[in-house]
Write a protein that holds these residues in place. Structure first.
Motif, PDB file in Angstrom:
ATOM      1  N   ASP A 283       0.809  -1.218   0.000  1.00 18.23           N
ATOM      2  CA  ASP A 283       0.000   0.000   0.000  1.00 18.23           C
ATOM      3  C   ASP A 283       0.847   1.274   0.000  1.00 18.23           C
ATOM      4  N   GLN A 360      -1.813  -9.238  -8.119  1.00 20.73           N
ATOM      5  CA  GLN A 360      -2.288 -10.384  -7.342  1.00 20.73           C
ATOM      6  C   GLN A 360      -1.458 -10.572  -6.083  1.00 20.73           C
ATOM      7  N   HIS A 363      -2.416  -8.119  -3.239  1.00 21.24           N
ATOM      8  CA  HIS A 363      -3.611  -8.524  -2.493  1.00 21.24           C
ATOM      9  C   HIS A 363      -3.282  -9.651  -1.522  1.00 21.24           C
ATOM     10  N   LEU A 364      -2.525 -10.642  -1.990  1.00 17.44           N
ATOM     11  CA  LEU A 364      -2.159 -11.790  -1.156  1.00 17.44           C
ATOM     12  C   LEU A 364      -1.344 -11.340   0.052  1.00 17.44           C
ATOM     13  N   ARG A 366      -1.120  -8.308   1.385  1.00 17.18           N
ATOM     14  CA  ARG A 366      -1.898  -7.442   2.276  1.00 17.18           C
ATOM     15  C   ARG A 366      -2.735  -8.286   3.242  1.00 17.18           C
ATOM     16  N   THR A 367      -3.353  -9.328   2.712  1.00 16.86           N
ATOM     17  CA  THR A 367      -4.180 -10.197   3.550  1.00 16.86           C
ATOM     18  C   THR A 367      -3.348 -10.854   4.644  1.00 16.86           C
ATOM     19  N   GLY A 368      -2.184 -11.389   4.262  1.00 11.44           N
ATOM     20  CA  GLY A 368      -1.320 -12.045   5.238  1.00 11.44           C
ATOM     21  C   GLY A 368      -0.750 -11.074   6.256  1.00 11.44           C
ATOM     22  N   ARG A 369      -0.310  -9.907   5.776  1.00 11.53           N
ATOM     23  CA  ARG A 369       0.252  -8.915   6.693  1.00 11.53           C
ATOM     24  C   ARG A 369      -0.776  -8.475   7.726  1.00 11.53           C
ATOM     25  N   ASP A 370      -1.959  -8.114   7.255  1.00 11.42           N
ATOM     26  CA  ASP A 370      -2.979  -7.599   8.171  1.00 11.42           C
ATOM     27  C   ASP A 370      -3.384  -8.646   9.202  1.00 11.42           C
ATOM     28  N   ALA A 371      -3.487  -9.896   8.770  1.00  9.45           N
ATOM     29  CA  ALA A 371      -3.873 -10.962   9.696  1.00  9.45           C
ATOM     30  C   ALA A 371      -2.797 -11.175  10.765  1.00  9.45           C
ATOM     31  N   LEU A 441      -3.392 -18.341   5.666  1.00  8.31           N
ATOM     32  CA  LEU A 441      -3.910 -17.646   6.838  1.00  8.31           C
ATOM     33  C   LEU A 441      -4.042 -18.549   8.061  1.00  8.31           C
ATOM     34  N   GLU A 445      -2.233 -17.744  11.671  1.00 10.01           N
ATOM     35  CA  GLU A 445      -2.971 -17.626  12.926  1.00 10.01           C
ATOM     36  C   GLU A 445      -2.473 -18.638  13.959  1.00 10.01           C
TER      37      GLU A 445
END
Length: 474
Positions: A283, A360, A363-364, A366-371, A441, A445
């Motif tokens: 981002d 792509q 997006h992948l 960002r999802t992993g970082r935020d989680a 993910l 977690e």
């Protein structure tokens, strides 16, 4: 030929090893971690018990007990009269897909393959008759791939001729080749700390003497120290990752780049820019490439498709002045005889798709970082967990310098990580931990839960006086 490590060198490599009691098990764990990270290569002869005890300022019985523990776990073997040496480890396959014991491997900070890769490989395989018609030995690279790489740079604002591109077998091969050509024994090399550990290994094998410049997640590059080091030591080269630096995730600001470039040009230092992570933007948004207006020949760029497309696609490249490319080509035959033709053909087909691939990946990641950021901040509020604008990992600051002890503890619980000290160019970073966010993910977690469960035990098991001493040093 077997190698040896002196008591002094082993003491330096161990760093803050005394992280729990009994002391002999803490020492054994420290040596185990060096073996697991390959900082102690197999068949390395360890110092004699008396010598190591004197260097570490512990009793000889402590070292003897540590060596006995290492023999029991199969990390070393001892022969009367010959000393003790490290043994080759029976490693599990580091790839997640091949792991049959449920281990979560976060030592490899690499995303899974881009979903469209299999289709591209199938298309290229359909042209196999044309591929095998080529000689197959080519130390420069396929003309169509070099042209595609040159066009990739041109789109970024760096006009490039295919003659300024050399295709290599991945970025690591490029680093080894550059080290062998640009550096000689005793030459100074400016390098970030923390940094990519395999680069440090390659430069040291070439005989270079690293000069570290700190990089932090909060403040970025210590430019004052960089300018002083460049002026004082006049390094032959500097190895930098200006975009989404591994492991901190930091990127140089325009002012950082201008200051570093001016200082390097004053000292006559060649800048080796590792751009393997440069496209992994989450981002931040587009910025001009690093050191865009450098003098010809003062900047060497290296890249690969390992992080953007797939780690198993071993294609990298060097972008440099044509004179240096000729020197690299002349030296390459002692290292290898070229990059495999099939992989090059796949890479040539992928380069025009890079904007789509990068989208792509963004997006992948960002999802992993935020989680991962959310989970760790929730479970471990005393840790300083950054949220980098790109890259593949979090460089976390722990609330005690016990990274190595934590890595050994969670390893026994099925979570494989690399301690902060693995990324140190000149020692230290025991307060930091690199946690990649490239895994699925559910694995991320679970990893956060394991760390949250282990940290109070590791933190509580360290002798208070020793923790206070280590924190005072940091």
């Amino acid at each position: 030929m077997d190698s040896r490590i002196s008591a002094r060198s082993l003491t330096a490599a161990l760093g803050g090893w005394r992280t729990r009691e009994p002391a002999y098990e803490a020492l054994a764990d420290g040596i185990r971690l060096l073996c697991l990270d390959n900082r102690l290569a197999p068949r390395t002869t360890l110092p004699a018990e008396r010598e190591l005890a004197a260097s570490l300022q512990v009793s000889r019985s402590t070292v003897a007990a540590a060596y006995r523990s290492l023999r029991e776990t199969g990390h070393i073997a001892s022969v009367r009269g010959s000393g003790s040496e490290t043994l080759p480890l029976r490693r599990r396959d580091p790839g997640r897909a091949a792991s049959s014991d449920g281990a979560i491997d976060l030592q490899q900070a690499s995303p899974p393959a881009w979903p469209g890769l299999a289709g591209v490989i199938a298309e290229v395989a359909g042209q196999s008759a044309a591929l095998v018609g080529r000689v197959g030995y080519d130390v420069v690279g396929r003309p169509d791939l070099r042209a595609a790489i040159a066009e990739h740079y041109a789109r970024r604002g760096i006009p490039t001729d295919p003659g300024e591109v050399l295709v290599t077998t991945g970025a690591q091969s490029a680093i080894h080749l550059l080290a062998s050509v640009l550096l000689g024994r005793g030459d100074r090399l400016l390098i970030e700390t923390p940094t990519y550990p395999h680069a440090v290994d390659a430069f040291r094998r070439a005989g270079a003497r690293p000069v570290g410049v700190p990089v932090t997640t909060a403040d970025g590059w210590d430019l004052d120290r960089a300018e002083q080091a460049l002026a004082r030591t006049l390094p032959v080269a500097a190895y930098l990752m200006p975009d989404f630096q591994n492991p901190t995730g930091r990127s140089m600001t325009p002012d950082d780049r201008a200051t570093m470039l001016a200082a390097a040009e004053r000292s006559g230092t060649v800048l080796i820019l590792d751009e393997t992570t440069a496209d992994l933007d989450i981002d931040r948004g587009w910025v001009a490439p690093a050191f865009l207006h450098a003098e010809p020949g003062s900047v060497v760029r290296l890249g690969s498709l390992g992080k953007t497309v797939w780690g198993g696609l071993r294609v990298g490249w060097i972008r440099a002045h044509a004179d240096l490319i000729r020197r690299l080509v002349a030296a390459r035959s002692t290292q290898d005889l070229g990059t495999p033709e099939f992989e090059q053909a796949v890479a040539a087909a992928l380069l025009p798709m890079l904007p789509e691939i990068v989208g792509q990946r963004s997006h992948l990641l960002r999802t992993g970082r935020d989680a991962m950021v959310t989970a760790l901040r929730s479970h471990l509020p005393d840790w300083a967990v950054p949220s980098p604008a790109g890259g593949v990992a979090l460089w976390i600051e722990l609330d005690a310098p016990l990274s190595s002890a934590l890595v050994m503890d969670v390893r026994a619980r099925g979570l494989l990580l690399s301690a902060g000290s693995r990324f140190a160019a000149d020692g230290g970073h025991d307060r930091h931990l690199r946690v990649p966010f490239t895994a699925p993910l559910d694995e991320l977690e679970h990893a956060a839960a394991i760390l949250a469960e282990a940290w109070p035990r590791v933190r509580g098991g360290a002798p208070v006086a020793i923790v206070d001493q280590l924190e005072a040093v940091v």
